[in-house]
Design an enzyme around this catalytic site. Sequence first.
Site, mmCIF file in Angstrom:
data_model
loop_
_atom_site.group_PDB
_atom_site.id
_atom_site.type_symbol
_atom_site.label_atom_id
_atom_site.label_comp_id
_atom_site.label_asym_id
_atom_site.label_seq_id
_atom_site.Cartn_x
_atom_site.Cartn_y
_atom_site.Cartn_z
ATOM 1 N N HIS A 51 87.391 48.853 19.862
ATOM 2 C CA HIS A 51 87.566 48.720 17.394
ATOM 3 C C HIS A 51 87.503 50.130 17.333
ATOM 4 C CE1 HIS A 51 85.338 46.700 14.555
ATOM 5 N NE2 HIS A 51 85.391 47.512 14.063
ATOM 6 N N SER A 78 86.605 44.676 10.712
ATOM 7 C CA SER A 78 85.998 44.453 10.944
ATOM 8 C C SER A 78 84.878 43.968 10.005
ATOM 9 C CB SER A 78 84.971 46.230 11.119
ATOM 10 O OG SER A 78 83.953 46.471 11.908
#
Length: 695
Positions: free
Chosen positions: A669, A551
């Site tokens: 995610h 990320s």
Amino acid sequence: MSTDRAPFAYPPAARLNLVEQIHGHRIADPYRWLEDPADPDTTAWSQAQDELLAEHRAGWSERAALRDRLAQLLAVGAVTAPVWYGERGFFQRRAAAQDHAVLLVIEPDGAERVLLDPNAADPTGATTLDWYYPSPEGTLLAYAMSVGGTEEPLLRVLDVATGAVVDGPIDRMRHTAIAWLPGGEAFYYSRFLAPGAVEGDDPKLHRRVYLHRLGTDPDTDPLILGDGSPRGRYFMPRVSRDGRWLTISETQGTDPRNDLWLADLSASPPDAPALSAVQQGVDAMTHAHFHDGQVYLQTNRDAPRWRLCVADPADLAYPNWRELIAEDPGAVLEDYEILDGPALQTPVLLVATTRHALSELTVHELHTGEEVAKVALPGVGSLGPLTSRRDGGHEAWFSYGDHTTPGTVHRFDARDNTVGLWARPPGAAAVGDVVTEQVTYTSADGTDVRMFVVAPGAPATGPRPTLLYGYGGFNISLTPWYSPMAIAWAEAGGVWAVANLRGGGEEGEQWHRDGMLARKQNVFDDFHAAADWLVASGTTTPGQLAVMGGSNGGLLVGAALTQRPQAYAAVVCSAPLLDMVRYELFGLGSTWAGEYGTADDPEQLGWLLSYSPYHHVHEGTEYPAVLFTVFDGDSRVDPLHARKLAAALQHATTSGRPVLLRREGDVGHGNRSVSRTLDLCADELAFLTAYTRRP
């Protein structure tokens, strides 16, 4: 359009002669076409990348053994600290054979019962329990599940006694808290607008606060706050345990500041509360908690490492806040609980802090803030959030873990300030001779930065393969927690290092701000300095040093490999942000402008361009081996970033080391099944092993 091929046999990727003029900058974007996943060319290129990965993975000889060891270490399972509402407790536990943790309820007689089991709901493992909120009496439970990693859940309400769903589903529920009113008949929540509600814009970026009464159509719920609010606002409502006070925290995206609203529900109806500002337009974060007629304010206003104040709810002007726990110049105030009840002569304040990313726990007199005791913890590591009984009492619970210790749950008793074990994970796994130390090194501008180093216990006979991990953003702290990957790597003879870079929260809000916006390069400099320390100390060599991040950490390692490609042998770059000129156009990117800056502003575009990895790839450079890992269900960071940089590096590199792309469907995610995690981690460790096991 031309099609070139790098020296390595990569799938062909057309290079567009696309150059844009933006605020005086000429910005090339040769792989713009890879932004569209539905384009047949993108589909064909991605399938060819799958085949290339499979070809290389077949040569990772240690993958099977690493996967077996990771499976053993993950088989310990997990358990969380309980939250207590009424006479019931709620907690999660995952057994060795389960893909996801199960939500259990503790009945008043102490019996445990399964309340929600994502494994039974979806044997494929694609469904996750995203969050849950019991009603004040513990009789109802609002919970949300999502599918395929999208993090776009449906909310339902079930009767805790029977397990029957009594309300819902309600959609458009991403990123909210549920604030129940007493009695369980209604709750406050935030919801993004319906499709088509905002002309020319994504309605998921427009949220409002509503009051929902069970059994009614959510589309008729009364609006409480947010009418006309700008895009990217987030709202978090909360109701005091006596039901009198409503607070709503309002933030712009992930900006490090909030507006805080307050309403006295005894003086105005719940569906039209008279909200007034506790804090508005202030460059700080403040959170409110009510107890015994007072409001407790945890704030970093004039205190970057946070402090705790107390005030009268009838007079919340900032000058009237009384400091209860002052800012500690060497530690960050993370959490607190007020403990009271008939077993205590006077209420006490239990305070959790972190000192250089390591947890401490202290007991204070509630009315003066005076410290009265230090609490002995199970080890030198990290605490999870503190919990207590919503209706009051003398007990608190917390999780504890470190790099080699699975998370255990402990109970604090304020009657004698003791800590006892409440629950262990249901499984067990023996850990080899692995030790952890914390070191301090100096960054480029003279700033001291700390790093955890996990290594084999036996003395080194020379440099070892080393993995450097970092994040450095969004005020997120990398504190010690059980890491099967670190253990497996160290047991195999490697060193696992975790750097506490600026941009994180390890040293407070100023530490965060020193690594954001115009100061983002500090994060990369801190990371480079960590690598230099690992080499200078004899721990490793550049040919044995790998870096990994995901990320915002993917942006970190993307910048690391493009700024200093010679310093690293291998890179794992997961779910990354890499095209910082266009990041705001996809996923949740526009909500991160407060962290990175916006390309719409000429000065801020300069910041972004100065480090944007995609724009700093140079042909003829010997780049390290790179493995990008992306997830097709990722609704935060679009996989297009990895596709574009992978294509650029495959075209440019001359090192002979591969640039690979690993993609998965039906995951995103956030939360994922253990089995999918196991395969991902095995691939990452096997790749790193293949390219660092040489001096």
